[in-house]
Enzyme design. Structure first.
Site, PDB file in Angstrom:
ATOM      1  N   GLY A  73      -6.911  -4.586   3.187  1.00 56.26           N
ATOM      2  CA  GLY A  73      -7.273  -5.184   1.906  1.00 56.26           C
ATOM      3  C   GLY A  73      -7.773  -4.195   0.882  1.00 56.26           C
ATOM      4  N   GLY A  74      -7.717  -2.896   1.225  1.00 56.43           N
ATOM      5  CA  GLY A  74      -8.123  -1.878   0.250  1.00 56.43           C
ATOM      6  C   GLY A  74      -7.305  -1.962  -1.034  1.00 56.43           C
TER       7      GLY A  74
ATOM      8  CG  ASP B 292      -7.685  -0.348   3.881  1.00 56.89           C
ATOM      9  OD1 ASP B 292      -7.160   0.501   3.148  1.00 56.89           O
ATOM     10  OD2 ASP B 292      -7.580  -1.568   3.704  1.00 56.89           O
TER      11      ASP B 292
ATOM     12  CG  ASP C  77       0.762  -4.314   5.820  1.00 58.80           C
ATOM     13  OD1 ASP C  77       0.682  -3.385   4.993  1.00 58.80           O
ATOM     14  OD2 ASP C  77       0.286  -5.442   5.610  1.00 58.80           O
TER      15      ASP C  77
ATOM     16  CD  GLU D 254      -1.808  -6.216   3.202  1.00 62.08           C
ATOM     17  OE1 GLU D 254      -1.274  -5.192   2.747  1.00 62.08           O
ATOM     18  OE2 GLU D 254      -3.004  -6.254   3.557  1.00 62.08           O
TER      19      GLU D 254
ATOM     20  N   GLY E 292       0.826  -1.207   0.000  1.00 62.75           N
ATOM     21  CA  GLY E 292       0.000   0.000   0.000  1.00 62.75           C
ATOM     22  C   GLY E 292       0.856   1.251   0.000  1.00 62.75           C
TER      23      GLY E 292
HETATM   24  O1  LIG Z   1      -4.385  -4.471   0.502  1.00 59.37           O
HETATM   25  C1  LIG Z   1      -3.807  -3.480   0.905  1.00 59.37           C
HETATM   26  C2  LIG Z   1      -3.389  -3.258   2.266  1.00 59.37           C
HETATM   27  O2  LIG Z   1      -4.164  -3.867   3.247  1.00 59.37           O
HETATM   28  C3  LIG Z   1      -2.993  -1.842   2.640  1.00 59.37           C
HETATM   29  O3  LIG Z   1      -2.078  -1.964   3.674  1.00 59.37           O
HETATM   30  C4  LIG Z   1      -4.151  -0.975   3.060  1.00 59.37           C
HETATM   31  O4  LIG Z   1      -5.109  -0.937   2.031  1.00 59.37           O
HETATM   32  C5  LIG Z   1      -3.697   0.451   3.411  1.00 59.37           C
HETATM   33  O5  LIG Z   1      -3.163   1.037   2.277  1.00 59.37           O
HETATM   34  P1  LIG Z   1      -2.695   2.556   2.250  1.00 59.37           P
HETATM   35  O6  LIG Z   1      -1.479   2.645   3.084  1.00 59.37           O
HETATM   36  O7  LIG Z   1      -2.419   2.820   0.790  1.00 59.37           O
HETATM   37  O8  LIG Z   1      -3.845   3.376   2.753  1.00 59.37           O
END
Ligand SMILES: O=C[C@H](O)[C@H](O)[C@H](O)COP(=O)(O)O
Length: 232
Positions: free
Chosen positions: A97-98, A86, A83, A105, A29
């Site tokens: 999982g966004g 969302d 990690d 993960e 992400g």
């Molecule tokens: O599938 C993606 C993941 O779970 C990401 O860690 C989550 O979506 C957060 O992503 P971001 O840091 O871009 O907001």
């Protein structure tokens, strides 16, 4: 300070927990991307670590940054996973999982002694559910799987629209594992652990985006500075 700068600040704070010799889970992400980037700089400076990426996107980025990689077949555990998320609640339960990487993960987080979540403070919520819950499913028998998921929602007092996540080509988005994702707009989830257990028992559901009891620490970056919250 813009959102991307906040994400980088959270990533830099988490990097303080990395020591030479560690085996690291590398998240996916836009926030985790900063962590991999900063880690790559430290590796170039001589830091000896090895990483397991949680997606093909992170694998490609880590390789480009010079971060040495391995797999969970070659090593038996990870010291630390860093990690993004969302959403996170005060129990440090998460929606993830966004970006579609929830399955790898969760496997990586579960194989890790410790998980640090990095996020801008817009991700902090009193109760999970504002963000649509991603549920990774097998395309075969999708109608039956959907009905079973809806029945679980009803048991948990939840309703809401559920859509197959579209990909860039207009067809369904396909995960690194070759599956599809249903995004469920549920609103407030009163009992996330129960919902997670019930969803996990449905044939056809590969994994869901509720990360219960996996995160130990969250680093939240906001305009007022950085806040570090430990799981109660
Ligand atoms: O599938 C993606 C993941 O779970 C990401 O860690 C989550 O979506 C957060 O992503 P971001 O840091 O871009 O907001």
């Amino acid at each position: 300070m813009n959102m991307d700068e906040l994400k980088r600040q959270a990533a830099a704070k988490a990097l303080e927990h990395v020591q030479g010799g560690m085996k690291l889970g590398l998240g996916t992400g836009s926030t985790a991307k900063h962590f991999v980037d900063l880690l790559g700089e430290r590796v170039k400076g001589g830091l000896k670590i090895i990483g397991v990426p949680t997606s093909e996107a992170t694998r490609i980025q880590a390789e480009a940054c010079g971060v040495p990689l391995t797999t969970l077949d070659e090593i038996d555990h990870l010291d630390l996973t860093v990690d993004g998320a969302d959403e996170a609640d005060p129990d440090l339960n998460l929606i993830k999982g966004g970006g579609g990487a929830l399955l790898r993960e969760k496997i990586v987080a579960a194989a890790s002694d410790r998980m640090i979540v990095i996020a801008d403070d817009s991700k902090w919520v009193p109760k999970l559910g504002r963000f649509p819950l991603p549920i990774e499913v097998i395309p075969f028998g999708l109608g039956a799987t959907r009905r079973a998921i809806e029945s679980v929602f009803a048991q948990c007092g939840l309703t809401g629209e559920m859509v197959v996540r579209p990909g860039k080509d207009g067809h369904a988005f396909v995960t690194d594992g070759g599956h599809w994702i249903l995004d469920a707009k549920l609103g407030t989830i009163t009992d996330a652990p129960r919902l997670g257990t019930l969803l996990g028992a449905i044939p056809g559901v590969v994994e869901h985006g509720l990360f219960i009891g996996l995160a130990n620490t969250i680093v939240l970056a906001g305009s007022d500075g950085i806040r570090v919250v430990e799981r109660p």
